[in-house]
Write an enzyme that holds these catalytic residues in place. Structure first.
Site, PDB file in Angstrom:
ATOM      1  N   GLY A 243       0.833  -1.199   0.000  1.00  0.00           N
ATOM      2  CA  GLY A 243       0.000   0.000   0.000  1.00  0.00           C
ATOM      3  C   GLY A 243       0.864   1.243   0.000  1.00  0.00           C
ATOM      4  O   GLY A 243       2.014   1.223  -0.446  1.00  0.00           O
ATOM      5  N   SER A 244       0.315   2.301   0.539  1.00  0.00           N
ATOM      6  CA  SER A 244       0.998   3.603   0.443  1.00  0.00           C
ATOM      7  C   SER A 244       2.076   3.754   1.524  1.00  0.00           C
ATOM      8  O   SER A 244       2.038   3.092   2.570  1.00  0.00           O
ATOM      9  CB  SER A 244      -0.040   4.707   0.621  1.00  0.00           C
ATOM     10  OG  SER A 244      -0.640   4.589   1.897  1.00  0.00           O
ATOM     11  N   GLY A 248       2.375   2.575   5.499  1.00  0.00           N
ATOM     12  CA  GLY A 248       3.559   1.776   5.838  1.00  0.00           C
ATOM     13  C   GLY A 248       4.279   2.323   7.066  1.00  0.00           C
ATOM     14  O   GLY A 248       4.684   1.575   7.962  1.00  0.00           O
ATOM     15  N   GLU A 266       5.649  -3.277   0.994  1.00  0.00           N
ATOM     16  CA  GLU A 266       5.734  -3.070  -0.464  1.00  0.00           C
ATOM     17  C   GLU A 266       4.987  -1.777  -0.738  1.00  0.00           C
ATOM     18  O   GLU A 266       3.758  -1.752  -0.694  1.00  0.00           O
ATOM     19  CB  GLU A 266       5.073  -4.222  -1.221  1.00  0.00           C
ATOM     20  CG  GLU A 266       5.641  -5.589  -0.942  1.00  0.00           C
ATOM     21  CD  GLU A 266       7.046  -5.757  -1.463  1.00  0.00           C
ATOM     22  OE1 GLU A 266       7.378  -5.170  -2.505  1.00  0.00           O
ATOM     23  OE2 GLU A 266       7.834  -6.449  -0.795  1.00  0.00           O
ATOM     24  N   CYS A 301       1.873  -0.460  -9.147  1.00  0.00           N
ATOM     25  CA  CYS A 301       2.953   0.071  -8.296  1.00  0.00           C
ATOM     26  C   CYS A 301       4.207   0.339  -9.110  1.00  0.00           C
ATOM     27  O   CYS A 301       4.922   1.299  -8.860  1.00  0.00           O
ATOM     28  CB  CYS A 301       3.244  -0.888  -7.157  1.00  0.00           C
ATOM     29  SG  CYS A 301       3.625  -2.552  -7.714  1.00  0.00           S
ATOM     30  N   GLU A 400       3.907  10.191  -6.059  1.00  0.00           N
ATOM     31  CA  GLU A 400       3.168   9.165  -6.784  1.00  0.00           C
ATOM     32  C   GLU A 400       1.721   9.628  -6.957  1.00  0.00           C
ATOM     33  O   GLU A 400       1.104  10.090  -6.003  1.00  0.00           O
ATOM     34  CB  GLU A 400       3.197   7.873  -5.971  1.00  0.00           C
ATOM     35  CG  GLU A 400       2.530   6.718  -6.678  1.00  0.00           C
ATOM     36  CD  GLU A 400       2.448   5.478  -5.790  1.00  0.00           C
ATOM     37  OE1 GLU A 400       2.046   5.612  -4.623  1.00  0.00           O
ATOM     38  OE2 GLU A 400       2.764   4.391  -6.282  1.00  0.00           O
TER      39      GLU A 400
HETATM   40  P1  NAD Z   1      -3.397   2.444   1.246  1.00  0.00           P
HETATM   41  O1  NAD Z   1      -2.085   2.503   1.948  1.00  0.00           O
HETATM   42  O2  NAD Z   1      -4.308   3.588   1.343  1.00  0.00           O
HETATM   43  O3  NAD Z   1      -4.238   1.187   1.764  1.00  0.00           O
HETATM   44  C1  NAD Z   1      -3.674  -0.114   1.761  1.00  0.00           C
HETATM   45  C2  NAD Z   1      -4.347  -0.941   2.838  1.00  0.00           C
HETATM   46  O4  NAD Z   1      -4.012  -0.383   4.105  1.00  0.00           O
HETATM   47  C3  NAD Z   1      -5.872  -0.972   2.758  1.00  0.00           C
HETATM   48  O5  NAD Z   1      -6.319  -2.277   3.046  1.00  0.00           O
HETATM   49  C4  NAD Z   1      -6.284  -0.001   3.852  1.00  0.00           C
HETATM   50  O6  NAD Z   1      -7.532  -0.300   4.409  1.00  0.00           O
HETATM   51  C5  NAD Z   1      -5.185  -0.245   4.882  1.00  0.00           C
HETATM   52  N1  NAD Z   1      -5.012   0.864   5.822  1.00  0.00           N
HETATM   53  C6  NAD Z   1      -5.333   2.174   5.663  1.00  0.00           C
HETATM   54  N2  NAD Z   1      -5.045   2.882   6.785  1.00  0.00           N
HETATM   55  C7  NAD Z   1      -4.508   1.998   7.666  1.00  0.00           C
HETATM   56  C8  NAD Z   1      -3.998   2.107   8.996  1.00  0.00           C
HETATM   57  N3  NAD Z   1      -3.996   3.255   9.643  1.00  0.00           N
HETATM   58  N4  NAD Z   1      -3.521   0.990   9.588  1.00  0.00           N
HETATM   59  C9  NAD Z   1      -3.508  -0.178   8.943  1.00  0.00           C
HETATM   60  N5  NAD Z   1      -3.990  -0.367   7.689  1.00  0.00           N
HETATM   61  C10 NAD Z   1      -4.489   0.711   7.065  1.00  0.00           C
HETATM   62  O7  NAD Z   1      -3.045   2.074  -0.264  1.00  0.00           O
HETATM   63  P2  NAD Z   1      -4.050   1.908  -1.489  1.00  0.00           P
HETATM   64  O8  NAD Z   1      -4.536   3.271  -1.848  1.00  0.00           O
HETATM   65  O9  NAD Z   1      -5.028   0.823  -1.207  1.00  0.00           O
HETATM   66  O10 NAD Z   1      -3.066   1.356  -2.620  1.00  0.00           O
HETATM   67  C11 NAD Z   1      -2.293   2.175  -3.411  1.00  0.00           C
HETATM   68  C12 NAD Z   1      -0.869   2.220  -2.907  1.00  0.00           C
HETATM   69  O11 NAD Z   1      -0.325   0.886  -2.877  1.00  0.00           O
HETATM   70  C13 NAD Z   1       0.049   2.988  -3.826  1.00  0.00           C
HETATM   71  O12 NAD Z   1       0.932   3.780  -3.069  1.00  0.00           O
HETATM   72  C14 NAD Z   1       0.817   1.915  -4.553  1.00  0.00           C
HETATM   73  O13 NAD Z   1       2.060   2.293  -5.076  1.00  0.00           O
HETATM   74  C15 NAD Z   1       0.951   0.881  -3.505  1.00  0.00           C
HETATM   75  N6  NAD Z   1       1.227  -0.424  -4.111  1.00  0.00           N
HETATM   76  C16 NAD Z   1       2.491  -0.974  -3.984  1.00  0.00           C
HETATM   77  C17 NAD Z   1       2.787  -2.204  -4.574  1.00  0.00           C
HETATM   78  C18 NAD Z   1       4.153  -2.852  -4.430  1.00  0.00           C
HETATM   79  O14 NAD Z   1       4.277  -4.046  -4.717  1.00  0.00           O
HETATM   80  N7  NAD Z   1       5.185  -2.132  -4.021  1.00  0.00           N
HETATM   81  C19 NAD Z   1       1.791  -2.873  -5.289  1.00  0.00           C
HETATM   82  C20 NAD Z   1       0.531  -2.278  -5.416  1.00  0.00           C
HETATM   83  C21 NAD Z   1       0.263  -1.066  -4.808  1.00  0.00           C
END
Ligand code: NAD
Length: 496
Positions: A243-244, A248, A266, A301, A400
């Site tokens: 995720g973002s 992270g 990731e 990503c 991004e």
């Molecule tokens: P996000 O970080 O907003 O959400 C990811 C997950 O985290 C979701 O399930 C969300 O509910 C959860 N989340 C949100 N707040 C949280 C908290 N406070 N505590 C714990 N969990 C929480 O990301 P997104 O918008 O779903 O996805 C897009 C992002 O993911 C982009 O930055 C993209 O680059 C990244 N991404 C990376 C890869 C990789 O392999 N490096 C692959 C795909 C996507």
């Protein structure tokens, strides 16, 4: 699998299921009974509702996972037996692939061709890869003294938490679930609230294949509530996250504030694409440049969102990329008439629009695109967009977007190209095009990224790792190396 529009239409007309939690192999509502809406990116209407769980639900799921781990119903099973069940699971996913893919598209807007291949089919292949691997891993004996035997034994870590994003939830989810389960762990998944329906269906199929109760659980809801509860849980041993960067960082804090669980991240990227004048095939480079940022609307990503082209070929190359972008057909992701679907949610569309406006304010030129599409449908569609006259310090170069926006400029020297490649805090992926083998190695050695593509933009194969450096994360998904994230090494000393 050949795709028929009529079959897709039948599947899209089915009522979307309610997104329930899955604990101890049973579909259950949130204990509070709360739900939240699931909005279709295709037309902006409410598709269904999802359990809006809280920490009580998460505690139940983690307790179920711990119980199953300690009984040994899965962790103590012979690896070849786990393999048999996981292979059955993969076959079930294949059997239901189109149904699962259509459900996922209704949830996150990826075009159906890409969704079918990239989601259920790729998840089934990933599950098979780790299932097949797990009964072929030996322990080690170390070369120690003659009167002592030292063994290195791999064991499952216990309870693994998996938090996934809305882009490719099955592909990315299975990169974590499959090695964690193959290694004998019990798992709790927190799907994205923006794309949960397909992964919930796949988790149900795991139970049908014979994965015992408590071994694979899912808890839905808002990240800031249930994601946080998973991150802070004292009985979770490892957390795998995609995720973002912002979330992270929070997960690392949660680990520090709780039980120091291992956290694998990731994260995002802003990947460079360097085109040298001696590229072996500029036409192919232009085609793959457009695909690398505009397919799935840039919600990838590893999307190559920063293009730099050697000045002598810049003008012609940009025209070729523009032609590729113009040829893309953006629209209903469940219609085979279109090649690219919708952005996943209203926030992604708004973020894309805001990034383009901010870039223009900071001096960028809209070379191609720049507009929302099909607004009358209520869905979240946008033109592939190319911005020129960009510079390192601009937000659009540093941040991004995760939308269909390419920034492009020219360079004169190899040094300048390398500097452009490394100008952000990210380091996930990169692309370079040249027929000069020495230059390809020189440049790729100096690019700070976990993956380098040379004269191609592909290589998305389960056999090789995908992982970022710098602020793109730590550890890697995919390949046999991913198993190590979900195992502990235990050393045994035996006096002879
Ligand atoms: P996000 O970080 O907003 O959400 C990811 C997950 O985290 C979701 O399930 C969300 O509910 C959860 N989340 C949100 N707040 C949280 C908290 N406070 N505590 C714990 N969990 C929480 O990301 P997104 O918008 O779903 O996805 C897009 C992002 O993911 C982009 O930055 C993209 O680059 C990244 N991404 C990376 C890869 C990789 O392999 N490096 C692959 C795909 C996507």
């Amino acid at each position: 699998m050949s795709l028929e529009q009529s079959t897709i239409d039948l599947l899209r007309a089915l009522p979307a299921p309610v997104g329930l939690n899955f604990i101890d192999n049973k579909a259950v509502s949130a204990a509070s009974g709360e739900v939240m809406p699931v909005i279709s990116p295709i037309d902006g209407t409410q598709l269904t509702v999802l359990a809006a769980s809280d920490s009580e639900d998460m505690n139940r799921a983690v307790a179920a996972a711990r119980r199953s781990f300690e009984t040994g119903c899965w962790s103590g099973m012979a690896p070849r037996e786990r393999k048999r069940i996981m292979l059955k699971w993969a076959d079930l996913i294949d059997r239901h692939a189109l149904e699962i893919a259509v459900l996922g598209v209704r949830d996150n807007g990826t075009d159906i061709r890409m969704a079918l291949k990239g989601e259920p089919q790729s998840a089934a292949d990933t599950i098979r890869f780790y299932a097949e691997a797990i009964d072929k891993r030996n322990g080690e004996i170390t070369p120690t003294r003659h009167d002592i035997l030292s063994l290195i034994h791999r064991e499952a870590v216990g309870v693994v938490g998996v938090i996934i994003p809305w882009n490719f939830p099955l592909m990315i989810g299975s990169w974590k679930l499959a090695p964690a389960l193959a290694a004998g762990n019990s798992v709790v998944v927190k799907p994205s609230e923006e794309a949960s329906l397909s992964i919930l269906r796949v988790i149900e199929l795991a139970a049908e294949a014979g994965i015992p109760p408590g071994v694979l659980n899912a808890v839905n809801g808002r990240g800031a509530i249930v994601g946080e509860a998973l991150g802070l849980h004292m009985d979770v041993d490892v957390l795998g996250f995609t995720g973002s960067g912002g979330v992270g960082r929070r997960l690392l804090e949660y680990s520090a504030r709780s039980n120091l669980k291992r956290v694998y991240l990731e994260l995002g990227g802003k990947s460079p694409n360097l085109v040298f004048a001696d590229a072996p095939n500029l036409k192919r480079a232009a085609r793959e440049t457009a695909a690398s940022i505009f397919r799935n609307n840039g919600q990838v990503c590893a999307a190559a969102s920063r293009l730099a082209v050697e000045r002598s070929v810049y003008k012609d190359f940009m025209e070729a990329v523009r032609a590729e972008a113009t040829a893309m057909r953006i629209g209903d992701p469940l219609s085979l008439a279109f090649t690219t679907g919708a952005l996943a949610n209203a926030a992604q569309l708004a973020k894309t629009r805001a990034a383009i406006a901010r870039a223009a304010e900071q001096g960028a030129t809209v070379y191609h695109g720049g507009n929302q599409l099909h607004a009358e449908s209520g869905g979240f569609y946008h033109e592939p967009t190319i911005l020129t006259d960009v510079a390192t310090e601009m937000d659009v170069v540093q941040q991004e977007i995760f939308g269909p926006v390419l920034v492009a400029r020219s360079f004169d020297t190899e040094e300048e190209a390398i500097a452009i490649a490394n100008e952000t805090v990210f380091g996930l992926s990169s692309v370079l095009w040249t027929r000069d083998l020495s230059k390809a190695h020189r440049v790729s050695n100096r690019i700070k990224s976990g993956v380098v593509h040379i004269n191609c933009y592909s290589g998305a194969d389960i056999t090789a790792p995908l992982g970022g450096v710098r602020q793109s994360g730590n550890g890697s998904d995919r390949s046999l190396h991913a198993l190590e994230k979900y195992e502990n090494l235990k050393t045994k000393w035996i006096q002879l």
